[in-house]
Design a protein around this motif. Structure first.
Motif, PDB file in Angstrom:
ATOM      1  N   PRO A 117       0.823  -1.217   0.000  1.00 30.08           N
ATOM      2  CA  PRO A 117       0.000   0.000   0.000  1.00 30.08           C
ATOM      3  C   PRO A 117       0.854   1.262   0.000  1.00 30.08           C
ATOM      4  CG  PRO A 117      -0.809  -1.577   1.620  1.00 30.08           C
ATOM      5  CD  PRO A 117       0.513  -2.100   1.138  1.00 30.08           C
ATOM      6  N   ALA A 118       0.305   2.316  -0.571  1.00 31.84           N
ATOM      7  CA  ALA A 118       1.021   3.595  -0.641  1.00 31.84           C
ATOM      8  C   ALA A 118       0.019   4.732  -0.572  1.00 31.84           C
ATOM      9  CB  ALA A 118       1.836   3.685  -1.937  1.00 31.84           C
ATOM     10  N   PRO A 119       0.431   5.873  -0.028  1.00 33.21           N
ATOM     11  CA  PRO A 119      -0.468   7.038   0.004  1.00 33.21           C
ATOM     12  C   PRO A 119      -0.718   7.576  -1.400  1.00 33.21           C
ATOM     13  CG  PRO A 119       1.384   7.291   1.536  1.00 33.21           C
ATOM     14  CD  PRO A 119       1.713   6.143   0.644  1.00 33.21           C
ATOM     15  N   VAL A 120      -1.860   8.226  -1.553  1.00 34.29           N
ATOM     16  CA  VAL A 120      -2.196   8.935  -2.792  1.00 34.29           C
ATOM     17  C   VAL A 120      -2.278  10.423  -2.468  1.00 34.29           C
ATOM     18  CG1 VAL A 120      -3.928   9.284  -4.599  1.00 34.29           C
ATOM     19  CG2 VAL A 120      -3.398   6.964  -3.798  1.00 34.29           C
ATOM     20  N   ASP A 121      -1.570  11.236  -3.229  1.00 37.72           N
ATOM     21  CA  ASP A 121      -1.474  12.668  -2.944  1.00 37.72           C
ATOM     22  C   ASP A 121      -2.549  13.483  -3.653  1.00 37.72           C
ATOM     23  OD1 ASP A 121       1.255  12.716  -1.450  1.00 37.72           O
ATOM     24  OD2 ASP A 121       1.622  11.510  -3.230  1.00 37.72           O
ATOM     25  N   ASP A 122      -2.855  13.133  -4.897  1.00 42.53           N
ATOM     26  CA  ASP A 122      -3.889  13.829  -5.668  1.00 42.53           C
ATOM     27  C   ASP A 122      -4.987  12.831  -6.009  1.00 42.53           C
ATOM     28  OD1 ASP A 122      -2.426  16.113  -5.585  1.00 42.53           O
ATOM     29  OD2 ASP A 122      -2.172  16.326  -7.749  1.00 42.53           O
ATOM     30  N   VAL A 123      -6.188  13.089  -5.532  1.00 41.58           N
ATOM     31  CA  VAL A 123      -7.316  12.195  -5.772  1.00 41.58           C
ATOM     32  C   VAL A 123      -8.187  12.784  -6.871  1.00 41.58           C
ATOM     33  CG1 VAL A 123      -9.341  11.100  -4.758  1.00 41.58           C
ATOM     34  CG2 VAL A 123      -7.265  11.400  -3.380  1.00 41.58           C
TER      35      VAL A 123
END
Length: 224
Positions: A117-123
């Motif tokens: 898993p990884a963060p998402v910065d722009d949704v």
């Protein structure tokens, strides 16, 4: 690796493709390939006389692990901002887990491994410009609910189709039915892409199409 358009390089990672786009202030990466194979992207960057730290944006087409497998590692090493559609973000970040039911998909999953898993910065929630000048996001659901294609305003238009379609030397095809969530939505997405204008199309699987690539999409949409 091979250059498929001006400043656009296709990187083969196992049975999937990632794509590097050289821009004025660094490099944009579209998808990250299978888990544990980030060295393929790093090698391609070196071939461009670039390094991992030059990647400032990672555009995801969808959440499947053959497209997000290298995401967490590459994000840590580059500091790049990750862009994905809201409908796929929970899977990318690990908030939700997709459990395959088809036996072949289960087997492939065990072989290639899971994506960290990884963060998402722009949704993304709608079609429109991305944080990278000259790149537009187009929501193309079907393969997954949050599948996104990207259109680069360069070289007559370069479409990053992800798995909205599969590349072919004579005609386009579909990605396997067993890994497509909504077949009717996938057909509608291809029809949407066929309404655009682009000269080159690249894919998560299958060879790039160069020279009036949109015509192949129009042919595919007509028979879908």
């Amino acid at each position: 690796m091979r250059e498929v358009a001006d400043g656009v390089v296709e990187v083969r990672i196992g049975y999937a493709h990632a794509h590097l786009i050289v821009v004025d202030d660094g490099v944009v990466l579209v998808d990250t390939g299978l888990p544990g194979r980030g060295h393929r992207i790093e090698r391609a960057l070196h071939g461009l006389r670039r390094q991992v730290g030059d990647v400032h944006t990672i555009l995801l087409t969808h959440h499947h692990p053959d497209h997000t497998g290298g995401l967490a590692d590459l994000r840590r090493r580059s500091g790049a901002a990750v862009v994905a559609h809201a409908a796929d973000v929970p899977v990318v970040t690990g908030a939700e887990r997709v459990t395959p039911t088809h036996p072949v998909v289960k087997l492939v999953g065990r072989i290639i491994g899971a994506a960290e898993p990884a963060p998402v910065d722009d949704v993304l929630t709608a079609d429109g410009p991305t944080r990278v000048d000259g790149i537009t996001a187009i929501h193309t659901p079907g393969h997954t609910a949050g599948h996104v294609s990207y259109l680069l305003d360069r070289s007559g238009g370069v479409l990053f189709a992800g798995d909205a379609a599969a590349g072919g030397r004579r005609r386009l095809g579909s990605t396997p039915a067993m890994v497509t969530a909504d077949h009717a939505a996938a057909r509608r997405s291809v029809a949407r892409l066929a309404e655009l204008d682009f000269d080159t199309a690249v894919f998560g699987h299958g060879p790039a199409v160069r020279g009036r690539a949109v015509d192949r999409f129009r042919e595919y949409a007509a028979r879908a």
